[in-house]
Structure formats: C-alpha cells, structure tokens
Design an enzyme around this catalytic site. Sequence first.
Site, PDB file in Angstrom:
ATOM      1  N   LYS A 112       0.120   3.877  -2.633  1.00  0.00           N
ATOM      2  CA  LYS A 112      -0.884   4.934  -2.545  1.00  0.00           C
ATOM      3  C   LYS A 112      -0.290   6.331  -2.419  1.00  0.00           C
ATOM      4  CE  LYS A 112      -4.142   1.571  -0.827  1.00  0.00           C
ATOM      5  NZ  LYS A 112      -4.527   0.771   0.329  1.00  0.00           N
ATOM      6  N   SER A 125      -5.756   3.695   4.453  1.00  0.00           N
ATOM      7  CA  SER A 125      -5.296   2.817   3.373  1.00  0.00           C
ATOM      8  C   SER A 125      -6.456   2.160   2.636  1.00  0.00           C
ATOM      9  CB  SER A 125      -4.357   1.729   3.930  1.00  0.00           C
ATOM     10  OG  SER A 125      -3.530   1.223   2.913  1.00  0.00           O
ATOM     11  N   LYS A 148       3.330   6.492   5.012  1.00  0.00           N
ATOM     12  CA  LYS A 148       2.303   5.547   4.554  1.00  0.00           C
ATOM     13  C   LYS A 148       2.710   4.125   4.913  1.00  0.00           C
ATOM     14  CE  LYS A 148      -1.430   4.195   2.624  1.00  0.00           C
ATOM     15  NZ  LYS A 148      -1.389   3.073   3.602  1.00  0.00           N
ATOM     16  N   SER A 155       0.778  -1.241   0.000  1.00  0.00           N
ATOM     17  CA  SER A 155       0.000   0.000   0.000  1.00  0.00           C
ATOM     18  C   SER A 155       0.808   1.288   0.000  1.00  0.00           C
ATOM     19  CB  SER A 155      -0.958   0.019   1.199  1.00  0.00           C
ATOM     20  OG  SER A 155      -2.041  -0.854   0.970  1.00  0.00           O
TER      21      SER A 155
END
Length: 370
Positions: free
Chosen positions: A59, A111, A220, A56
């Site tokens: 992202k 997320s 993140k 993720s």
Amino acid sequence: MRKKLPIAILAFLLILTSGTSAAAAGPSAASAVLIEQQSGRVLYAKKPHAVMRIASITKIMTAILAIESDKLDEKVKVSERAVHTEGSSIYLKKGEKIPLEDLVYGLMLRSGNDAAVAIAEHVGGSLDGFVYLMNEKAKEIGMKDTYFANPHGLDDSEKHRSTAYDMALLTRYAMKNATYRKISGTEVYRSPDPEGDWDRIWYNKNRLLTEKYKYCTGGKTGYTKKAKRTLVTTATKGDLDLIAVTLNAPDDWNDHIYLYDQGFSKYDPKVILEKGEVQAGNHPFYKGHLYVKREVLYPLTKKEEQQVTVRYRMLKPKKQWEEDGQVPDVVGEADIYLKKKKLDSLPVYYKGEKQKKEQSIWQKWKEWLS
C-alpha cells in the site's frame, strides 16, 4: 560450601541471557534491510534481494500513486467491488462519496483493503489500469525484482512479489514527498462521515510510531497468512534518516528497534565535499575558478571517516581558453571514494572573472545580513 541461587533468580537470568542472545543473533526476519534515506547507502542486509510475498506494505505504492495523481481533493464514489474486498477494512459503504485524501489515510493508518480498491478504481480508471501504473512506477524507481498484481497485497496472486531492498527503494522515493511523509507519520485521523451517526476515527497500526520507538517517523504494517508479518518503518535521530524493511519477521517490532539502534550508534552523516569553491589540479589557470554545485553528504563510521578520498579528473587547459575566455562550463569531475569503492561523482564547474565578482558581491551581502 557453594550456595545455590534461588530458582526465581535463575529463571530471571535465563530470560536476560536468551534476550541478549537473540539481539546478538540479529533480526528474526527471513529478509531485512536498513538504508540511509538521503544517500541510499545500505547499512545492514539479510537476504535483501530474496523475492517474497509482501502483504500490505504494498500500500506504500498505492498511497504514493494516489498522492501524485493530484486528485486528493476529488470525491471517490465507492463501488460494490471495493466494499466486498476481503481482509482489513475501513468499512466503506457502497455508493458513498469520500475524499481521496481520506481514503489514503484509511489505507495507511488502518490498512483498509476496501480503501485500496476504491483508490485504484478512481486513480487508475480500473483495477487493471492501476496495477499497470504500479508496475510502471516500480520500473521508474528501479525496483528490479518487483511485480504488483493488486493494490492491497492480498494473497490472491502468485505473481505479487517484491524484496526488502526494493521496498526500501520505494519508501526512500515516497519519503521525498511531503504529503506522504505527513500521512505516513500521522497517529490519529478523523474522517467526517455526513451519512453516518459519527465520524470515522482511525488510529495508526504502526506501534513503532505510536508507542514503541520515539525516533520512528512513519511506515506501514502488513500481514497475510502466506506472507506472515511484513513491516516498513522510517526513523530520524539528529540528522540521520533511516529506513528499515523486514519480511516474514515474527518479532518485527524488536527487529526494527535493533536495526535502528545499530544504525544510529555506528553511523553519522558527514559532509565529504562542500558546495562551492574547490581546489583541483595544479594548473594555475584553474586557481580560484573551480566550484561544485552541491555538497556530498554520506553516512560513515568513525573508522570510515579516515578512508574517504576525493579524486579530481580535470581537462587540460587550452591556450585558446586564455585568449578568448571561452572556457567550457564543466572542466572536470570530482569522484568520491570509500577505500576503492566509488560513492559519488559530480561535475566541476569553471567560473570566470565576471561570475566571481557577482558571487563576491552576493557573499558580502549575506555576511552583512548575518
């Protein structure tokens, strides 16, 4: 007679020793990198160019493309495809209309894979269109070992890959955007839900930001079964801004703390060359007329501060310049070296008497104000 330590004390000492050994061994990550944000200097690297799954942290690219689209105020109609995206979710409802900005918060803080697809369809026109934009932006930034196949990082494509170094480049690029910095560093966000019984409240999953490291400014998280734990974070202490990236890291929180502690303790940003007038070359024609338009700031260790040099390469003044005053704007180059490695290069400019006079008046005015 030698006395034996109690078993409880022995166990405690073993725990301390094992912790110290792990720290000394470095990060648990299969791949890791620590860079300084302003200069991009790599301060630590462990297989930084190994091409791996990234989960993720993908992202980050999805977020910066959404921000740069100038559509954050637009309402996004959520598709059935977005709602049925597997994995982590912010529980969007089919047909609902939600501001793109809220989707980016849901994407970064929680997320949400459903948010990633909704963003991609709105900004790119389609999932494929958005993936094309992702890869074009990757080329623009210089992410040479990266290929994006989706906007969320799920393991639905064998081609979806990047490296710790490339993700650091992406984060360095994204951190230049004030909106991205704000969203990435937000701990809690409330998204109004007119059709629901209560508003959505999203808490950031980045525990380094919310509880573990006071210098953390954003980042993140990421995880899939195949990629394992991936993490990108940013941190600032004093005037030093750092970015850490770990891929496949079982102990990623502590990995990042270790990297930051090492970086902050060893490096300090130093002004190697100040903006403004410089003394370069021995020719009297240049005396008092040369300047550079920006300063050179670079993170250095104490030892390295003594190993930095500035070398000037200047054009030989022509007789015609003295006669007609038509001197080129750029008359040389300042090269910055750390030992034999070139760190930076910038043009040296020439200013005539008129420019010097104007600058002098302005300098006096600034001094008066101060």
